[in-house]
Design a protein around this motif. Sequence first.
Motif, PDB file in Angstrom:
ATOM      1  N   VAL A 214       0.833  -1.210   0.000  1.00 24.60           N
ATOM      2  CA  VAL A 214       0.000   0.000   0.000  1.00 24.60           C
ATOM      3  C   VAL A 214       0.870   1.263   0.000  1.00 24.60           C
ATOM      4  O   VAL A 214       0.553   2.260  -0.660  1.00 24.60           O
ATOM      5  CB  VAL A 214      -0.947  -0.034   1.229  1.00 24.60           C
ATOM      6  CG1 VAL A 214      -1.571   1.318   1.503  1.00 24.60           C
ATOM      7  CG2 VAL A 214      -2.015  -1.105   1.037  1.00 24.60           C
ATOM      8  N   ASN A 215       2.006   1.201   0.710  1.00 26.55           N
ATOM      9  CA  ASN A 215       2.873   2.386   0.824  1.00 26.55           C
ATOM     10  C   ASN A 215       3.536   2.778  -0.504  1.00 26.55           C
ATOM     11  O   ASN A 215       3.961   3.915  -0.671  1.00 26.55           O
ATOM     12  CB  ASN A 215       3.964   2.148   1.878  1.00 26.55           C
ATOM     13  CG  ASN A 215       3.392   2.134   3.279  1.00 26.55           C
ATOM     14  OD1 ASN A 215       2.331   2.713   3.529  1.00 26.55           O
ATOM     15  ND2 ASN A 215       4.068   1.450   4.189  1.00 26.55           N
ATOM     16  N   GLU A 216       3.623   1.804  -1.428  1.00 24.54           N
ATOM     17  CA  GLU A 216       4.197   2.144  -2.746  1.00 24.54           C
ATOM     18  C   GLU A 216       3.176   2.888  -3.610  1.00 24.54           C
ATOM     19  O   GLU A 216       3.545   3.574  -4.551  1.00 24.54           O
ATOM     20  CB  GLU A 216       4.662   0.866  -3.460  1.00 24.54           C
ATOM     21  CG  GLU A 216       5.965   0.347  -2.889  1.00 24.54           C
ATOM     22  CD  GLU A 216       6.394  -0.983  -3.488  1.00 24.54           C
ATOM     23  OE1 GLU A 216       5.722  -1.483  -4.427  1.00 24.54           O
ATOM     24  OE2 GLU A 216       7.396  -1.532  -2.996  1.00 24.54           O
ATOM     25  N   VAL A 217       1.899   2.722  -3.282  1.00 24.33           N
ATOM     26  CA  VAL A 217       0.846   3.394  -4.070  1.00 24.33           C
ATOM     27  C   VAL A 217       0.494   4.747  -3.447  1.00 24.33           C
ATOM     28  O   VAL A 217       0.363   5.750  -4.150  1.00 24.33           O
ATOM     29  CB  VAL A 217      -0.424   2.500  -4.147  1.00 24.33           C
ATOM     30  CG1 VAL A 217      -1.486   3.161  -5.030  1.00 24.33           C
ATOM     31  CG2 VAL A 217      -0.091   1.109  -4.645  1.00 24.33           C
ATOM     32  N   PHE A 218       0.360   4.747  -2.124  1.00 22.52           N
ATOM     33  CA  PHE A 218      -0.038   5.964  -1.415  1.00 22.52           C
ATOM     34  C   PHE A 218       1.147   6.445  -0.577  1.00 22.52           C
ATOM     35  O   PHE A 218       1.565   5.752   0.350  1.00 22.52           O
ATOM     36  CB  PHE A 218      -1.254   5.699  -0.523  1.00 22.52           C
ATOM     37  CG  PHE A 218      -2.427   5.121  -1.266  1.00 22.52           C
ATOM     38  CD1 PHE A 218      -3.067   5.857  -2.255  1.00 22.52           C
ATOM     39  CD2 PHE A 218      -2.892   3.846  -0.984  1.00 22.52           C
ATOM     40  CE1 PHE A 218      -4.147   5.340  -2.945  1.00 22.52           C
ATOM     41  CE2 PHE A 218      -3.972   3.316  -1.666  1.00 22.52           C
ATOM     42  CZ  PHE A 218      -4.604   4.059  -2.657  1.00 22.52           C
TER      43      PHE A 218
ATOM     44  N   GLY B 197       1.288  12.220  -6.523  1.00 21.04           N
ATOM     45  CA  GLY B 197       2.742  12.026  -6.485  1.00 21.04           C
ATOM     46  C   GLY B 197       3.252  11.026  -7.496  1.00 21.04           C
ATOM     47  O   GLY B 197       4.442  10.742  -7.545  1.00 21.04           O
ATOM     48  N   LEU B 198       2.365  10.482  -8.329  1.00 23.97           N
ATOM     49  CA  LEU B 198       2.806   9.467  -9.289  1.00 23.97           C
ATOM     50  C   LEU B 198       3.266  10.146 -10.578  1.00 23.97           C
ATOM     51  O   LEU B 198       2.597  11.054 -11.071  1.00 23.97           O
ATOM     52  CB  LEU B 198       1.646   8.513  -9.593  1.00 23.97           C
ATOM     53  CG  LEU B 198       2.055   7.237 -10.295  1.00 23.97           C
ATOM     54  CD1 LEU B 198       2.527   6.212  -9.263  1.00 23.97           C
ATOM     55  CD2 LEU B 198       0.885   6.659 -11.069  1.00 23.97           C
TER      56      LEU B 198
ATOM     57  N   ASN C  31       0.973  -3.890   8.641  1.00 19.54           N
ATOM     58  CA  ASN C  31       1.279  -4.999   7.728  1.00 19.54           C
ATOM     59  C   ASN C  31       2.786  -5.093   7.429  1.00 19.54           C
ATOM     60  O   ASN C  31       3.195  -5.148   6.263  1.00 19.54           O
ATOM     61  CB  ASN C  31       0.453  -4.832   6.430  1.00 19.54           C
ATOM     62  CG  ASN C  31       0.408  -6.111   5.610  1.00 19.54           C
ATOM     63  OD1 ASN C  31       0.740  -7.185   6.106  1.00 19.54           O
ATOM     64  ND2 ASN C  31      -0.010  -5.988   4.370  1.00 19.54           N
ATOM     65  N   ASN C  32       3.575  -5.108   8.492  1.00 18.94           N
ATOM     66  CA  ASN C  32       5.040  -5.232   8.374  1.00 18.94           C
ATOM     67  C   ASN C  32       5.657  -4.187   7.455  1.00 18.94           C
ATOM     68  O   ASN C  32       6.541  -4.489   6.644  1.00 18.94           O
ATOM     69  CB  ASN C  32       5.425  -6.635   7.873  1.00 18.94           C
ATOM     70  CG  ASN C  32       4.994  -7.703   8.839  1.00 18.94           C
ATOM     71  OD1 ASN C  32       5.141  -7.540  10.054  1.00 18.94           O
ATOM     72  ND2 ASN C  32       4.422  -8.790   8.322  1.00 18.94           N
ATOM     73  N   GLY C  33       5.140  -2.956   7.567  1.00 15.60           N
ATOM     74  CA  GLY C  33       5.709  -1.863   6.781  1.00 15.60           C
ATOM     75  C   GLY C  33       5.148  -1.757   5.376  1.00 15.60           C
ATOM     76  O   GLY C  33       5.540  -0.863   4.616  1.00 15.60           O
ATOM     77  N   LYS C  34       4.216  -2.676   5.000  1.00 16.85           N
ATOM     78  CA  LYS C  34       3.606  -2.575   3.654  1.00 16.85           C
ATOM     79  C   LYS C  34       2.419  -1.618   3.660  1.00 16.85           C
ATOM     80  O   LYS C  34       1.905  -1.230   2.620  1.00 16.85           O
ATOM     81  CB  LYS C  34       3.155  -3.957   3.177  1.00 16.85           C
ATOM     82  CG  LYS C  34       4.315  -4.837   2.705  1.00 16.85           C
ATOM     83  CD  LYS C  34       3.938  -6.293   2.606  1.00 16.85           C
ATOM     84  CE  LYS C  34       3.063  -6.603   1.419  1.00 16.85           C
ATOM     85  NZ  LYS C  34       2.641  -8.030   1.403  1.00 16.85           N
ATOM     86  N   GLY C  35       1.951  -1.255   4.860  1.00 12.20           N
ATOM     87  CA  GLY C  35       0.860  -0.291   4.978  1.00 12.20           C
ATOM     88  C   GLY C  35      -0.519  -0.923   4.864  1.00 12.20           C
ATOM     89  O   GLY C  35      -0.673  -2.041   4.351  1.00 12.20           O
ATOM     90  N   ALA C  36      -1.512  -0.203   5.375  1.00 12.17           N
ATOM     91  CA  ALA C  36      -2.908  -0.651   5.297  1.00 12.17           C
ATOM     92  C   ALA C  36      -3.788   0.582   5.135  1.00 12.17           C
ATOM     93  O   ALA C  36      -3.382   1.696   5.472  1.00 12.17           O
ATOM     94  CB  ALA C  36      -3.280  -1.415   6.567  1.00 12.17           C
ATOM     95  N   VAL C  37      -4.977   0.363   4.608  1.00 11.68           N
ATOM     96  CA  VAL C  37      -5.921   1.471   4.434  1.00 11.68           C
ATOM     97  C   VAL C  37      -6.921   1.406   5.582  1.00 11.68           C
ATOM     98  O   VAL C  37      -7.601   0.395   5.772  1.00 11.68           O
ATOM     99  CB  VAL C  37      -6.637   1.390   3.067  1.00 11.68           C
ATOM    100  CG1 VAL C  37      -7.539   2.598   2.861  1.00 11.68           C
ATOM    101  CG2 VAL C  37      -5.615   1.301   1.937  1.00 11.68           C
ATOM    102  N   THR C  38      -6.971   2.473   6.353  1.00 16.64           N
ATOM    103  CA  THR C  38      -7.729   2.466   7.604  1.00 16.64           C
ATOM    104  C   THR C  38      -9.073   3.173   7.487  1.00 16.64           C
ATOM    105  O   THR C  38     -10.002   2.874   8.231  1.00 16.64           O
ATOM    106  CB  THR C  38      -6.890   3.180   8.694  1.00 16.64           C
ATOM    107  OG1 THR C  38      -5.589   2.642   8.658  1.00 16.64           O
ATOM    108  CG2 THR C  38      -7.459   2.965  10.064  1.00 16.64           C
ATOM    109  N   GLY C  39      -9.169   4.137   6.571  1.00 15.62           N
ATOM    110  CA  GLY C  39     -10.428   4.891   6.502  1.00 15.62           C
ATOM    111  C   GLY C  39     -10.692   5.485   5.142  1.00 15.62           C
ATOM    112  O   GLY C  39      -9.781   5.571   4.296  1.00 15.62           O
TER     113      GLY C  39
END
Length: 193
Positions: free
Chosen positions: A7-11, A26-27, A85-93
């Motif tokens: 997730v962190n690579e996208v957002f 930012g892309l 998620n071990n630094g991969k990120g998650a979407v919370t809201g």
Amino acid sequence: MEFRFNVNEVFKQPIVEINSSLIPPGLSLADKRALWDAVSKVSDVVNAMGEASATAQGLTKPITTSDRLRNSEHKLYLLIDQNANNGKGAVTGMLKTGKKGLYVFDRDGHHYQVQPSCVLDFYIHETKQRMGLGKKLFEHMLTKEQSEPVKMAIDRPSDKFLGFLNKHYSLNNPVRQIDLVTNFLVFSTSIIV
Ligand code: ACO
């Protein structure tokens, strides 16, 4: 909510704003392959969060899907937990806003045709509710849109959202709407002027 991809690579920021392009901020637009890949991932996130929000609100189908977002002028704010998620990120809201043409009644029963900013869909993941994250996302949206809670119309607010508005913004005395077809809630006729 976790996804199969990072997730962190996208957002890249803790709160991101998505519009009908579904392109994350930012892309680089130069790399077309990376662009299509990111848009496809954003689409997955929007659909999954839309489904979860509908389930949380007891709705039979989602208000928010990637197809509907593509064909709208709505704004979707996503809250990211970059450490999950071990630094991969998650979407919370997720928080979706947009303008709607409405007939609004004031407290004297007079009606007006207006186009206020509306809160259309709002969801914080079940495991993260009542921790202040909804307020954080909502405040970010208010700053970005230079708005105030009292000036926004709310589409079919849930009891939890009514509690949220009362707790954080002391909004508890809506202007009764006679047109019940749309189910929008209005707290002040200040949206009329
Ligand atoms: N029961 C009752 N009130 C709740 C609940 C709950 N389970 N969860 C949040 N609230 C209200 C309360 O007023 C609470 O204060 P309290 O804990 O002192 O009672 C306050 O919200 C907490 O504020 P935050 O922590 O900032 O809010 P949160 O991160 O929980 O986000 C939200 C609020 C978005 C309403 C979240 O609870 C949620 O996703 N609920 C399920 C989906 C939903 O109902 N969405 C709104 C639909 S209406 C629309 O979208 C236009």
